[in-house]
Design an enzyme around this catalytic site. Structure first.
Site, PDB file in Angstrom:
ATOM      1  N   ASP A  18       0.811  -1.117  -0.183  1.00  0.00           N
ATOM      2  CA  ASP A  18      -0.121  -0.054   0.032  1.00  0.00           C
ATOM      3  C   ASP A  18       0.757   1.265   0.117  1.00  0.00           C
ATOM      4  O   ASP A  18       1.759   1.561   0.629  1.00  0.00           O
ATOM      5  CB  ASP A  18      -1.002   0.056   1.122  1.00  0.00           C
ATOM      6  CG  ASP A  18      -1.914   1.002   1.256  1.00  0.00           C
ATOM      7  OD1 ASP A  18      -1.674   2.445   1.112  1.00  0.00           O
ATOM      8  OD2 ASP A  18      -3.147   0.878   1.317  1.00  0.00           O
ATOM      9  N   ILE A  19       0.592   2.233  -0.904  1.00  0.00           N
ATOM     10  CA  ILE A  19       1.304   3.376  -1.047  1.00  0.00           C
ATOM     11  C   ILE A  19       1.321   4.272   0.211  1.00  0.00           C
ATOM     12  O   ILE A  19       2.573   4.954   0.473  1.00  0.00           O
ATOM     13  CB  ILE A  19       0.708   4.209  -2.277  1.00  0.00           C
ATOM     14  CG1 ILE A  19       1.844   4.921  -2.931  1.00  0.00           C
ATOM     15  CG2 ILE A  19      -0.600   4.969  -1.842  1.00  0.00           C
ATOM     16  CD1 ILE A  19       1.538   5.529  -4.326  1.00  0.00           C
ATOM     17  N   ASN A  35     -12.424  -2.519   4.106  1.00  0.00           N
ATOM     18  CA  ASN A  35     -13.358  -1.528   4.074  1.00  0.00           C
ATOM     19  C   ASN A  35     -14.585  -1.912   2.924  1.00  0.00           C
ATOM     20  O   ASN A  35     -13.841  -1.890   1.792  1.00  0.00           O
ATOM     21  CB  ASN A  35     -12.721  -0.050   4.080  1.00  0.00           C
ATOM     22  CG  ASN A  35     -11.776  -0.083   5.152  1.00  0.00           C
ATOM     23  OD1 ASN A  35     -12.225  -0.345   6.299  1.00  0.00           O
ATOM     24  ND2 ASN A  35     -10.772   0.693   4.826  1.00  0.00           N
ATOM     25  N   HIS A  85     -10.243  -4.953  -1.561  1.00  0.00           N
ATOM     26  CA  HIS A  85      -8.867  -5.172  -1.144  1.00  0.00           C
ATOM     27  C   HIS A  85      -8.762  -5.585   0.388  1.00  0.00           C
ATOM     28  O   HIS A  85      -9.641  -5.045   1.090  1.00  0.00           O
ATOM     29  CB  HIS A  85      -8.049  -4.230  -1.497  1.00  0.00           C
ATOM     30  CG  HIS A  85      -8.500  -2.727  -1.043  1.00  0.00           C
ATOM     31  ND1 HIS A  85      -9.603  -2.159  -1.987  1.00  0.00           N
ATOM     32  CD2 HIS A  85      -8.157  -1.977  -0.020  1.00  0.00           C
ATOM     33  CE1 HIS A  85      -9.932  -1.103  -1.488  1.00  0.00           C
ATOM     34  NE2 HIS A  85      -9.016  -0.836   0.023  1.00  0.00           N
ATOM     35  N   HIS A 112      -6.408  -4.983   3.615  1.00  0.00           N
ATOM     36  CA  HIS A 112      -5.166  -4.415   4.168  1.00  0.00           C
ATOM     37  C   HIS A 112      -4.413  -5.506   5.131  1.00  0.00           C
ATOM     38  O   HIS A 112      -5.330  -5.846   6.167  1.00  0.00           O
ATOM     39  CB  HIS A 112      -5.623  -3.098   4.824  1.00  0.00           C
ATOM     40  CG  HIS A 112      -6.164  -2.089   4.193  1.00  0.00           C
ATOM     41  ND1 HIS A 112      -5.485  -1.132   3.654  1.00  0.00           N
ATOM     42  CD2 HIS A 112      -7.148  -1.781   3.700  1.00  0.00           C
ATOM     43  CE1 HIS A 112      -6.147  -0.085   3.067  1.00  0.00           C
ATOM     44  NE2 HIS A 112      -7.291  -0.488   3.045  1.00  0.00           N
TER      45      HIS A 112
HETATM   46  P1  AMP Z   1      -9.415   1.812   1.100  1.00  0.00           P
HETATM   47  O1  AMP Z   1      -9.374   3.270   1.909  1.00  0.00           O
HETATM   48  O2  AMP Z   1      -9.582   0.619   2.114  1.00  0.00           O
HETATM   49  O3  AMP Z   1     -10.141   1.800   0.038  1.00  0.00           O
HETATM   50  O4  AMP Z   1      -8.028   1.779   0.870  1.00  0.00           O
HETATM   51  C1  AMP Z   1      -7.329   2.025  -0.496  1.00  0.00           C
HETATM   52  C2  AMP Z   1      -5.609   1.990  -0.146  1.00  0.00           C
HETATM   53  O5  AMP Z   1      -5.225   1.899  -1.562  1.00  0.00           O
HETATM   54  C3  AMP Z   1      -5.318   3.133   0.474  1.00  0.00           C
HETATM   55  O6  AMP Z   1      -4.644   2.748   1.839  1.00  0.00           O
HETATM   56  C4  AMP Z   1      -4.403   3.523  -0.313  1.00  0.00           C
HETATM   57  O7  AMP Z   1      -3.356   4.234   0.199  1.00  0.00           O
HETATM   58  C5  AMP Z   1      -4.057   2.605  -1.463  1.00  0.00           C
HETATM   59  N1  AMP Z   1      -3.539   2.962  -2.766  1.00  0.00           N
HETATM   60  C6  AMP Z   1      -4.355   3.860  -3.605  1.00  0.00           C
HETATM   61  N2  AMP Z   1      -3.655   3.893  -4.878  1.00  0.00           N
HETATM   62  C7  AMP Z   1      -2.668   3.160  -4.683  1.00  0.00           C
HETATM   63  C8  AMP Z   1      -1.645   2.744  -5.540  1.00  0.00           C
HETATM   64  N3  AMP Z   1      -1.350   3.373  -6.922  1.00  0.00           N
HETATM   65  N4  AMP Z   1      -0.601   1.884  -5.071  1.00  0.00           N
HETATM   66  C9  AMP Z   1      -0.762   1.328  -3.943  1.00  0.00           C
HETATM   67  N5  AMP Z   1      -1.564   1.505  -2.945  1.00  0.00           N
HETATM   68  C10 AMP Z   1      -2.608   2.545  -3.280  1.00  0.00           C
END
Ligand code: AMP
Ligand code: ZN
Length: 141
Positions: free
Chosen positions: A30-31, A87, A100, A102
């Site tokens: 995760d970024i 989520n 996804h 986490h």
């Molecule tokens: P959520 O808020 O549970 O939908 O989590 C989405 C997650 O995706 C967040 O923690 C972001 O940091 C992560 N995210 C968004 N874009 C990217 C990306 N290009 N590479 C890796 N993680 C990402």
């Protein structure tokens, strides 16, 4: 799916730091790195959220998670725990609408990670809990 950032990652159109891949699942960092090693596990196929899964695919995605969790434990000897967070829909903090999970390694109590559950046990009795359970179980029978 068009305009889905995680489908673009699966297709190799957007880079990621890959952790694991097989025919059904991709795991990548995760970024936001809430803690070091924070990883997302996704189905390669576009699934919007938990409500949209076929049962088999849900099982196959989750079946990969213990293996990745054990790999984290080996890779990060300081890791003392692991939160798995999923989520669903905006009210529940979903911001990317490709399902996804986490995996957030925990190193300390103060990890910049907040997850609090308010205990409302005192507001319920056996009858009200029974009514709630029936509403649910009726939908599942
Ligand atoms: P959520 O808020 O549970 O939908 O989590 C989405 C997650 O995706 C967040 O923690 C972001 O940091 C992560 N995210 C968004 N874009 C990217 C990306 N290009 N590479 C890796 N993680 C990402
Ligand atoms: Zn997608």
């Amino acid at each position: 799916m068009e305009d889905c950032i995680f489908c673009k990652i699966v297709a190799g159109e957007i880079p990621c730091h890959k952790v694991y891949e097989d025919e059904l699942v991709l795991a990548f960092l995760d970024i936001s790195q809430v803690t070091p090693g924070h990883t997302l596990v996704i189905p390669k196929q576009h699934v919007t959220d938990i409500f949209a899964y076929e049962d088999d695919l849900a099982g196959q995605v989750f079946a990969r998670i213990p293996k990745i969790a054990r790999a984290m434990e080996q890779a990060f000897p300081d890791m003392k725990g692991l939160n798995i967070v999923n989520n669903n829909r905006p009210l529940a903090y979903q911001s990317v609408f490709h399902s996804h999970f986490h995996l957030i390694p925990r190193y300390h109590k103060e990890d910049g990670f907040g997850l609090t559950f308010t205990n409302h046990q005192a507001d319920y009795d056996a009858e009200s809990l029974g009514q709630i359970a029936s509403k649910l179980s009726n939908q599942l029978s």
